[in-house]
Design a protein around this motif. Structure first.
Motif, mmCIF file in Angstrom:
data_model
loop_
_atom_site.group_PDB
_atom_site.id
_atom_site.type_symbol
_atom_site.label_atom_id
_atom_site.label_comp_id
_atom_site.label_asym_id
_atom_site.label_seq_id
_atom_site.Cartn_x
_atom_site.Cartn_y
_atom_site.Cartn_z
ATOM 1 N N ARG A 32 -48.133 -38.956 0.939
ATOM 2 C CA ARG A 32 -49.052 -39.163 1.985
ATOM 3 C C ARG A 32 -50.442 -38.449 1.647
ATOM 4 O O ARG A 32 -50.498 -37.282 1.005
ATOM 5 C CB ARG A 32 -48.570 -38.392 3.167
ATOM 6 C CG ARG A 32 -49.351 -38.482 4.369
ATOM 7 C CD ARG A 32 -48.734 -38.090 5.603
ATOM 8 N NE ARG A 32 -49.171 -38.152 6.833
ATOM 9 C CZ ARG A 32 -48.843 -37.772 8.176
ATOM 10 N NH1 ARG A 32 -47.690 -37.318 8.122
ATOM 11 N NH2 ARG A 32 -49.473 -38.180 9.193
ATOM 12 N N ARG A 33 -51.530 -39.094 1.872
ATOM 13 C CA ARG A 33 -52.901 -38.726 1.630
ATOM 14 C C ARG A 33 -53.057 -37.556 2.803
ATOM 15 O O ARG A 33 -53.179 -37.973 3.945
ATOM 16 C CB ARG A 33 -53.829 -39.781 1.472
ATOM 17 C CG ARG A 33 -55.417 -39.128 1.244
ATOM 18 C CD ARG A 33 -56.306 -40.121 0.920
ATOM 19 N NE ARG A 33 -56.084 -40.537 -0.702
ATOM 20 C CZ ARG A 33 -56.320 -39.605 -1.685
ATOM 21 N NH1 ARG A 33 -56.799 -38.471 -1.271
ATOM 22 N NH2 ARG A 33 -56.069 -40.243 -2.840
ATOM 23 N N GLY A 34 -53.411 -36.493 2.549
ATOM 24 C CA GLY A 34 -54.043 -35.351 3.251
ATOM 25 C C GLY A 34 -55.251 -35.703 3.768
ATOM 26 O O GLY A 34 -56.059 -36.044 3.164
ATOM 27 N N PHE A 35 -55.599 -35.039 4.861
ATOM 28 C CA PHE A 35 -56.942 -34.869 5.411
ATOM 29 C C PHE A 35 -57.662 -33.642 4.364
ATOM 30 O O PHE A 35 -57.016 -32.902 4.006
ATOM 31 C CB PHE A 35 -57.003 -34.464 6.912
ATOM 32 C CG PHE A 35 -56.822 -35.558 7.635
ATOM 33 C CD1 PHE A 35 -57.792 -36.485 8.138
ATOM 34 C CD2 PHE A 35 -55.497 -35.953 8.244
ATOM 35 C CE1 PHE A 35 -57.617 -37.545 9.028
ATOM 36 C CE2 PHE A 35 -55.339 -37.154 9.021
ATOM 37 C CZ PHE A 35 -56.425 -37.967 9.207
ATOM 38 N N ASP A 36 -58.798 -33.872 4.199
ATOM 39 C CA ASP A 36 -59.598 -32.698 3.472
ATOM 40 C C ASP A 36 -59.643 -31.498 4.515
ATOM 41 O O ASP A 36 -59.287 -30.355 4.107
ATOM 42 C CB ASP A 36 -61.126 -33.103 3.353
ATOM 43 C CG ASP A 36 -61.401 -33.925 2.381
ATOM 44 O OD1 ASP A 36 -60.557 -34.197 1.331
ATOM 45 O OD2 ASP A 36 -62.305 -34.805 2.426
ATOM 46 N N VAL A 37 -59.860 -31.555 5.742
ATOM 47 C CA VAL A 37 -59.968 -30.409 6.649
ATOM 48 C C VAL A 37 -58.911 -30.858 7.946
ATOM 49 O O VAL A 37 -59.541 -31.915 8.513
ATOM 50 C CB VAL A 37 -61.276 -30.160 7.153
ATOM 51 C CG1 VAL A 37 -61.170 -28.797 8.315
ATOM 52 C CG2 VAL A 37 -61.991 -29.515 5.903
ATOM 53 N N LEU A 38 -57.772 -29.904 8.147
ATOM 54 C CA LEU A 38 -57.184 -30.052 9.412
ATOM 55 C C LEU A 38 -57.371 -29.057 10.357
ATOM 56 O O LEU A 38 -57.126 -27.910 9.804
ATOM 57 C CB LEU A 38 -55.698 -30.436 9.216
ATOM 58 C CG LEU A 38 -54.962 -30.661 10.451
ATOM 59 C CD1 LEU A 38 -55.259 -32.109 11.092
ATOM 60 C CD2 LEU A 38 -53.453 -30.809 9.704
ATOM 61 N N ALA A 39 -58.160 -29.143 11.352
ATOM 62 C CA ALA A 39 -58.573 -27.842 12.325
ATOM 63 C C ALA A 39 -57.652 -28.024 13.562
ATOM 64 O O ALA A 39 -57.832 -28.952 14.124
ATOM 65 C CB ALA A 39 -60.176 -28.094 12.500
ATOM 66 N N MET A 40 -57.328 -26.660 14.011
ATOM 67 C CA MET A 40 -56.319 -26.340 15.004
ATOM 68 C C MET A 40 -56.982 -25.452 15.889
ATOM 69 O O MET A 40 -57.165 -24.418 15.474
ATOM 70 C CB MET A 40 -55.104 -25.988 14.423
ATOM 71 C CG MET A 40 -53.882 -25.715 15.310
ATOM 72 S SD MET A 40 -52.377 -25.526 14.414
ATOM 73 C CE MET A 40 -51.390 -25.344 15.680
ATOM 74 N N GLY A 41 -57.103 -25.966 17.066
ATOM 75 C CA GLY A 41 -57.479 -24.917 18.206
ATOM 76 C C GLY A 41 -58.242 -25.542 19.238
ATOM 77 O O GLY A 41 -58.101 -26.719 19.874
ATOM 78 N N ARG A 42 -59.524 -24.714 19.546
ATOM 79 C CA ARG A 42 -59.981 -25.071 20.843
ATOM 80 C C ARG A 42 -60.800 -26.524 21.015
ATOM 81 O O ARG A 42 -61.366 -26.823 19.842
ATOM 82 C CB ARG A 42 -61.416 -24.161 21.161
ATOM 83 C CG ARG A 42 -60.821 -22.771 21.758
ATOM 84 C CD ARG A 42 -61.589 -22.060 22.563
ATOM 85 N NE ARG A 42 -62.939 -21.952 22.148
ATOM 86 C CZ ARG A 42 -63.402 -20.942 21.338
ATOM 87 N NH1 ARG A 42 -62.621 -19.945 20.646
ATOM 88 N NH2 ARG A 42 -64.686 -20.903 20.894
ATOM 89 N N ILE A 43 -60.932 -27.168 22.152
ATOM 90 C CA ILE A 43 -61.660 -28.358 22.227
ATOM 91 C C ILE A 43 -62.220 -28.330 23.869
ATOM 92 O O ILE A 43 -61.319 -27.647 24.527
ATOM 93 C CB ILE A 43 -61.029 -29.536 21.811
ATOM 94 C CG1 ILE A 43 -62.179 -30.666 21.893
ATOM 95 C CG2 ILE A 43 -59.836 -29.823 22.863
ATOM 96 C CD1 ILE A 43 -61.361 -32.059 21.367
ATOM 97 N N GLY A 44 -63.379 -28.766 23.887
ATOM 98 C CA GLY A 44 -63.663 -28.774 25.252
ATOM 99 C C GLY A 44 -65.273 -29.333 25.573
ATOM 100 O O GLY A 44 -65.781 -30.059 24.457
ATOM 101 N N VAL A 45 -65.939 -29.065 26.520
ATOM 102 C CA VAL A 45 -67.181 -29.590 26.761
ATOM 103 C C VAL A 45 -68.204 -28.331 26.903
ATOM 104 O O VAL A 45 -67.929 -27.376 27.684
ATOM 105 C CB VAL A 45 -67.120 -30.311 28.355
ATOM 106 C CG1 VAL A 45 -68.737 -30.699 28.493
ATOM 107 C CG2 VAL A 45 -66.495 -31.512 27.618
#
Length: 415
Positions: A32-45
């Protein structure tokens, strides 16, 4: 994609690797080809005032942007041509729809951003008092959906395959997100990318073929029982909040290869405020690279070579001054720095070059109104660095005649 990224062999059209397989896809050999950056955390407006220098109750109009620290870092890295994805959750509401659509618009994969019924997508307001005061007001009630990330729902294969996993201190502040964040970190311990980097990328200590696990210390006192939305001492209950967070931060750092944060954030993990001692103590907790952002004093980084985590090995030290900038909104500068840091690490640059590039990216965003929408391209960053280099090389102007009386600096009132 910006033409200035085309010389990087890891960049390819439409998020593909050099072998033509998109991030998250499976190569012909079954890897499987991985993402360069996998970011885990906040999302919002983010709802940011269009009037500067006035308190929130006097603001007349706002501009709406995609927000959240981990999300902004992914957007910033994507602007540098990196294949990025976010792991988070939104409300099942129009703001959640906006956030996911905005992610896709920035070229960031949103397959792991899922809705949570009955919890609204978070909204964040700020006040703009440049150059150094930008109070934040988080509306994450009764609970933010991004704290509902669950360990059993993680795609751990994707977590292991990513060239960089980026997690934040906010993700550690409450369950089930805390357990999910620690599970992702544990899955990365000792991990190498499941898919090899693009051709032409050489092996090196911390170079292009390395897997980086980044803990962004991301201190928000209010999320831990303190006072204040931005990095600060947390008010009257700040000491208890830091004491509550410290063992959790340390548990996360034991799995990290990179730790990044400002001095307030680093103090949460170490208990000290001297920048060098703080960086040394962070390094002793496990990471191989520690970056402490010092605001008007620049940035300090320590990187351990050859000896791995703990004691032993040569330690490289880099300190850089800040770039001068007319600050409009300082809130996105750290996330721009983070995305640029990811880009430099993935490119295998020398540490000083990585930090110079990240410093410049942060300076550019500090001079703009928004966060996510303001993230610069490599061409913009290099142009600022070139201009700064040219300014240093230019002969000093002749001194101006002394004024008859001292003048108040423009835009400021005598106090």
């Amino acid at each position: 994609m910006d033409a200035s990224t085309s010389t990087d062999p890891s960049s390819a059209p439409d998020g593909e690797g050099a072998d033509g397989v998109p991030a998250g896809g499976v190569r012909a050999d079954g890897v499987r080809r991985g993402f360069d950056v996998l970011a885990m955390g906040r999302i919002g407006v983010d709802l940011y005032p269009q009037q500067s220098g006035v308190p929130l109750d006097q603001v007349e109009t706002f501009a709406k942007y995609l927000g959240g620290s981990a999300t902004n870092v992914a957007v910033a890295a994507a602007r540098h041509g990196r294949r990025c994805a976010v792991v988070s959750r939104t409300g099942a509401d129009p703001f959640g729809t906006f956030a996911r659509r905005a992610l896709r618009g920035f070229g960031v994969d949103d397959r792991w951003v899922t809705p949570v019924p009955h919890l609204p997508t978070p909204v964040t307001f700020c006040e703009l008092f440049p150059p150094d005061s930008f109070p934040l007001y988080f509306y994450r009630y009764p609970k933010a959906p991004d704290l509902e990330i669950r360990a059993e729902e993680l795609d751990l294969e994707a977590v292991r395959a990513a060239r960089i996993l980026w997690v934040t201190g906010t993700g550690l502040c409450a369950e089930p997100s805390r357990s999910a964040t620690l599970a992702a970190l544990a899955a990365r311990s000792g991990a190498a990318p499941a898919s090899a980097p693009a051709r032409g990328e050489a092996a090196a200590d911390g170079g292009r073929d390395a897997a980086h696990t980044v803990v962004d210390l991301d201190w928000r006192p209010a999320f831990w029982g303190g006072e204040g939305g931005a990095s600060c001492d947390g008010g009257a209950s700040g000491a208890q909040a830091r004491a509550r967070a410290r063992p959790v931060y340390r548990a996360a750092l034991a799995h990290a290869t990179v730790a990044v944060g400002n001095l307030d954030e680093a103090e949460v993990a170490t208990g000290c405020r001297d920048p060098l001692r703080c960086a040394e103590e962070l390094l002793a907790l496990g990471p191989r690279l520690v970056v402490v952002k010092l605001g008007p004093d620049g940035v300090l980084a320590l990187r351990r070579h050859d000896g791995g985590s703990g004691s032993g090995g040569r330690v490289e030290r880099v300190t850089l001054p800040p770039l001068p900038v007319r600050v409009v909104n300082g809130l996105g500068a750290g996330d721009a720095f983070g995305g640029a840091l990811c880009h430099g690490l993935l490119a295998g640059w020398e540490l000083e070059r990585v930090l110079r590039f990240a410093n410049a990216a942060g300076a550019l965003v500090a001079g703009r109104h928004s966060c996510s929408s303001a993230m610069p391209t490599p061409r913009e960053v290099e142009a600022l660095l070139d201009a700064e280099c040219g300014a240093k090389a230019a002969p000093a102007p002749a001194p101006a005649p002394a004024p008859a009386a001292a003048a108040t600096p423009a835009g400021r009132s005598p106090r």
